[in-house]
Write a protein that holds these residues in place. Structure first.
Motif, PDB file in Angstrom:
ATOM      1  N   UNK A 436      -1.994 -13.525   9.388  1.00 50.07           N
ATOM      2  CA  UNK A 436      -2.542 -12.243   9.817  1.00 50.07           C
ATOM      3  C   UNK A 436      -1.441 -11.285  10.253  1.00 50.07           C
ATOM      4  N   UNK A 437      -0.359 -11.820  10.800  1.00 49.10           N
ATOM      5  CA  UNK A 437       0.785 -10.977  11.123  1.00 49.10           C
ATOM      6  C   UNK A 437       1.381 -10.364   9.862  1.00 49.10           C
ATOM      7  N   UNK A 438       1.464 -11.163   8.801  1.00 48.93           N
ATOM      8  CA  UNK A 438       1.959 -10.642   7.518  1.00 48.93           C
ATOM      9  C   UNK A 438       1.050  -9.529   7.020  1.00 48.93           C
ATOM     10  N   UNK A 439      -0.257  -9.730   7.093  1.00 47.52           N
ATOM     11  CA  UNK A 439      -1.185  -8.700   6.636  1.00 47.52           C
ATOM     12  C   UNK A 439      -0.983  -7.391   7.412  1.00 47.52           C
ATOM     13  N   UNK A 440      -0.800  -7.493   8.724  1.00 46.57           N
ATOM     14  CA  UNK A 440      -0.601  -6.279   9.510  1.00 46.57           C
ATOM     15  C   UNK A 440       0.731  -5.608   9.163  1.00 46.57           C
ATOM     16  N   UNK A 441       1.750  -6.401   8.900  1.00 49.66           N
ATOM     17  CA  UNK A 441       3.034  -5.835   8.478  1.00 49.66           C
ATOM     18  C   UNK A 441       2.893  -5.114   7.142  1.00 49.66           C
ATOM     19  N   UNK A 442       2.137  -5.700   6.222  1.00 54.61           N
ATOM     20  CA  UNK A 442       1.922  -5.064   4.923  1.00 54.61           C
ATOM     21  C   UNK A 442       1.193  -3.730   5.088  1.00 54.61           C
ATOM     22  N   UNK A 443       0.117  -3.756   5.852  1.00 55.14           N
ATOM     23  CA  UNK A 443      -0.719  -2.560   5.978  1.00 55.14           C
ATOM     24  C   UNK A 443      -0.023  -1.444   6.748  1.00 55.14           C
ATOM     25  N   UNK A 444       0.956  -1.788   7.562  1.00 54.80           N
ATOM     26  CA  UNK A 444       1.651  -0.772   8.350  1.00 54.80           C
ATOM     27  C   UNK A 444       3.085  -0.569   7.877  1.00 54.80           C
ATOM     28  N   UNK A 445       3.348  -0.977   6.660  1.00 60.74           N
ATOM     29  CA  UNK A 445       4.679  -0.797   6.086  1.00 60.74           C
ATOM     30  C   UNK A 445       4.906   0.690   5.822  1.00 60.74           C
ATOM     31  N   UNK A 447       7.455   2.111   4.592  1.00 60.98           N
ATOM     32  CA  UNK A 447       8.347   2.418   3.465  1.00 60.98           C
ATOM     33  C   UNK A 447       7.612   2.484   2.141  1.00 60.98           C
ATOM     34  N   UNK A 448       6.292   2.303   2.148  1.00 58.97           N
ATOM     35  CA  UNK A 448       5.524   2.412   0.914  1.00 58.97           C
ATOM     36  C   UNK A 448       5.541   3.863   0.438  1.00 58.97           C
ATOM     37  N   UNK A 498       6.500   9.078  -9.707  1.00 60.22           N
ATOM     38  CA  UNK A 498       7.591   9.074 -10.681  1.00 60.22           C
ATOM     39  C   UNK A 498       7.965   7.650 -11.064  1.00 60.22           C
ATOM     40  N   UNK A 499       8.832   7.527 -12.069  1.00 60.96           N
ATOM     41  CA  UNK A 499       9.319   6.213 -12.478  1.00 60.96           C
ATOM     42  C   UNK A 499       9.999   5.509 -11.312  1.00 60.96           C
ATOM     43  N   UNK A 500      10.803   6.254 -10.567  1.00 59.59           N
ATOM     44  CA  UNK A 500      11.475   5.668  -9.411  1.00 59.59           C
ATOM     45  C   UNK A 500      10.460   5.198  -8.373  1.00 59.59           C
ATOM     46  N   UNK A 501       9.400   5.972  -8.193  1.00 61.49           N
ATOM     47  CA  UNK A 501       8.342   5.573  -7.267  1.00 61.49           C
ATOM     48  C   UNK A 501       7.633   4.312  -7.717  1.00 61.49           C
ATOM     49  N   UNK A 502       7.362   4.197  -9.014  1.00 59.99           N
ATOM     50  CA  UNK A 502       6.722   3.003  -9.550  1.00 59.99           C
ATOM     51  C   UNK A 502       7.591   1.768  -9.352  1.00 59.99           C
ATOM     52  N   UNK A 503       8.879   1.936  -9.514  1.00 59.06           N
ATOM     53  CA  UNK A 503       9.797   0.818  -9.313  1.00 59.06           C
ATOM     54  C   UNK A 503       9.816   0.375  -7.855  1.00 59.06           C
ATOM     55  N   UNK A 504       9.753   1.334  -6.941  1.00 60.61           N
ATOM     56  CA  UNK A 504       9.693   1.002  -5.523  1.00 60.61           C
ATOM     57  C   UNK A 504       8.401   0.271  -5.178  1.00 60.61           C
ATOM     58  N   UNK A 505       7.291   0.716  -5.757  1.00 51.43           N
ATOM     59  CA  UNK A 505       6.007   0.053  -5.534  1.00 51.43           C
ATOM     60  C   UNK A 505       6.056  -1.392  -6.026  1.00 51.43           C
ATOM     61  N   UNK A 506       6.603  -1.595  -7.228  1.00 50.09           N
ATOM     62  CA  UNK A 506       6.702  -2.941  -7.776  1.00 50.09           C
ATOM     63  C   UNK A 506       7.556  -3.831  -6.877  1.00 50.09           C
ATOM     64  N   UNK A 507       8.685  -3.310  -6.419  1.00 52.09           N
ATOM     65  CA  UNK A 507       9.564  -4.091  -5.546  1.00 52.09           C
ATOM     66  C   UNK A 507       8.866  -4.427  -4.231  1.00 52.09           C
ATOM     67  N   UNK A 508       8.109  -3.475  -3.715  1.00 52.29           N
ATOM     68  CA  UNK A 508       7.403  -3.706  -2.457  1.00 52.29           C
ATOM     69  C   UNK A 508       6.353  -4.807  -2.601  1.00 52.29           C
TER      70      UNK A 508
END
Length: 587
Positions: A436-445, A447-448, A498-508
């Motif tokens: 659940x800590x991981x889930x909260x970290x994901x939802x409040x990330x 840098x997305x 953008x392409x750069x944005x898509x790459x960041x999303x994939x990495x995230x």
């Protein structure tokens, strides 16, 4: 059925202008260890494509970017506006022979919202041509052509895929979406099964199959997403849905496959005929061992089905996450209830039960299952925004209520990237606070790069004991049999990313998938909801089955004509270079 914006002529495809445009940049590679691309001198000419078109009865289609009307020299403001309205909806891509729904795999080469940033509008990662497959002969013609001309082969059904398995730069696609026959077999008989079944063409989508089966008093294992191709990537990769806890995964229900192999054989694969191929196709990955035209699956007598949904707003963060903790604490009990399944999503603002399903149950039965959770919500002084129990006389009636046809596009957007992990019971017992800590970290990330982030899960008991399937009967990832629920994290991003944005999303998403992976050593991921560049893809997506699957691959596709990221054998024969070209590996 043909697409209105493609001109298909049996005598000529009108390729002269394209050939002239490429003439100045074509180069002579003279390197048969790599597949040719349109920029190469050896690329098939218009005469070659015209001949193939005649062979396949005028069913050869030239690929065109969906949004080329937003770019010069094809600019058409009215058409461009229509494309923009539909860009985030996966339905736009079903009736297109080459374009795929994932912007990451389109590489935004022709995004209608970015036309002011670039003058380029190209096919990029998707196929240059496609055969509108009508039968085994048209598939064989396409395979033979690609082998003779040394170009890449790809397979596209709906294009509903997050891993780019329907793409392939410079490829000839076998477009199976129009194989849309479905027939009811009331008395299918084999050594393994006797009873009702349905034969499904490769182009049939989940809701369509549910509707037809329901009219005959039957139900089949299908996906919660209504647009997945049941005989395509869904069943061949396992396939889970609301009926999985009662009947097993989609792969557990397949009785036989009709296929064409890359050595040009038209076969039926079943437990008694080409049993090794049947085993591999049943959960070992799609579009990699043979091209599926149709499959026969078990059908089950329909009847009353009860469902439930609720929405809970995050008006008090402490209480909100206490409620979610309670839900996960109760999930082991859910898996002990025959036939019960549940799917849910969590955002910063909302916890939503999208679909709880109890086949053959009553409203009081389902309310009793959820009563302990409801009681905790009362004790936390929280109130549901909505809470509904639904009783319907058939599965399709419930499904159409939970996922209304008018809302399907909005519920399952195309501009989405997802990662997942199969979570065993031990995590809830020993590491729930960490999860659940991981889930909260994901939802409040923070840098997305824009968009909406959600985490979610689905509870299905598909253990061998629960569904009565022999452990060696198919190639389903073994981690499924020990999973308590699926854990997923997804980002829905803006249309103008953008392409750069898509790459960041994939990495995230890769990072998030790894966070949950650290809590689940030895488990795996559902490949249809996973990332293409996971370095542990062999163990995570195929488990102990990988070695055996590779032997089947070598037997039925010995030249590795079928290639995809993360497919069995992907690192054995070919590699994709930075140009998008497939070249043979040398050791």
């Amino acid at each position: 059925m043909f697409i209105s914006f493609y001109t298909v002529v049996a005598v000529s495809l009108g390729l002269c202008s394209t050939a002239v445009a490429l003439a100045s940049i074509q180069r002579n590679t003279a390197n048969i260890s790599c597949r040719y691309l349109p920029v190469d001198k050896e690329w098939p000419g218009s005469t070659d494509w015209d001949a193939l078109n005649i062979t396949v009865g005028g069913n050869l289609l030239r690929g065109e970017p969906l949004a080329q009307s937003c770019y010069q020299p094809h600019e058409n403001l009215a058409k461009c506006a229509e494309i923009r309205k539909s860009w985030g909806f996966d339905s736009l891509y079903f009736d297109d022979p080459v374009n795929v729904m994932s912007p990451f795999w389109l590489n935004n080469s022709c995004n209608p919202f970015l036309s002011s940033l670039t003058n380029a509008c190209t096919l990029d990662n998707v196929a240059s041509y496609a055969i509108n497959v009508t039968d085994a002969a048209s598939i064989m013609a396409g395979i033979e052509f690609t082998q003779r001309k040394n170009i890449r082969l790809s397979i596209k059904n709906t294009g509903h895929d997050y891993l780019g398995r329907s793409s392939g730069k410079g490829s000839l696609a076998l477009w199976t979406h129009n194989l849309r026959d479905m027939s009811i077999i009331m008395n299918y008989t084999s050594s393994q099964y006797s009873g009702p079944a349905v034969k499904i063409g490769a182009g049939m989508q989940s809701r369509e199959v549910d509707q037809i089966a329901g009219k005959h008093g039957l139900r089949v294992v299908s996906g919660l997403c209504p647009t997945v191709g049941l005989a395509g990537g869904f069943s061949q990769n396992g396939g889970y849905g609301q009926l999985a806890s009662l009947y097993g995964l989609a792969a557990d229900n397949v009785l036989e496959y009709e296929v064409v192999t890359t050595d040009l054989r038209h076969l039926t694969a079943s437990p008694s005929t080409h049993a090794d191929l049947y085993w591999a196709l049943s959960g070992g990955g799609s579009g990699n061992y043979a091209i599926v035209l149709s499959q026969v699956v078990k059908a089950h007598p329909d009847g009353q089905v009860t469902g439930a949904t609720f929405s809970l707003l995050n008006t008090n963060s402490t209480a909100f996450w206490s409620a979610i903790q309670t839900w996960y604490q109760q999930s082991p009990r859910f898996n002990l209830i025959p036939g019960f399944s549940a799917s849910w999503i969590i955002s910063r603002e909302l916890f939503r039960l999208t679909a709880a399903t109890l086949p053959n149950g009553t409203a009081s039965d389902l309310d009793a299952i959820l009563q302990d959770f409801y009681q905790v919500i009362t004790e936390l002084n929280m109130t549901f925004v909505s809470k509904t129990t639904i009783v319907k006389p058939s599965f399709v009636d419930l499904y159409n209520t939970l996922v209304p046809p008018s809302h399907a596009d909005a519920s399952f957007p195309a501009n989405n990237t997802i990662g997942s992990r199969l979570v065993p019971t031990s995590v809830v017992q020993n590491n729930l606070s960490d999860l659940l800590d991981i889930y909260q970290r994901i939802l409040h990330d923070e840098t997305v790069p824009g968009g909406v982030t959600v985490v979610g899960g689905t509870s299905n008991n598909v253990s061998h004991v629960n569904i009565g399937v022999d452990p060696d009967s198919n190639a389903v990832l073994p981690a499924w049999r020990n999973a308590l629920f699926t854990s997923s994290a997804a980002i829905s991003f803006p249309d103008n990313t953008t392409v750069e944005g898509l790459q960041l999303v994939q990495a995230k998403v890769n990072t998030w998938q790894d966070w949950v992976k650290d809590l689940t050593p030895g488990s795996g991921s559902y490949i249809n909801e996973a990332t293409y560049d996971n370095p542990d893809w062999k163990s995570d997506y195929y488990g102990k089955n990988y070695g055996r699957l590779l032997q089947v691959k070598k037997k039925y596709d010995g030249k590795f004509s079928l290639w995809q990221h993360t497919s069995v054998g992907a690192d054995t024969y070919w590699q994709e270079n930075a140009e998008g070209r497939l070249c043979r590996l040398s050791y």
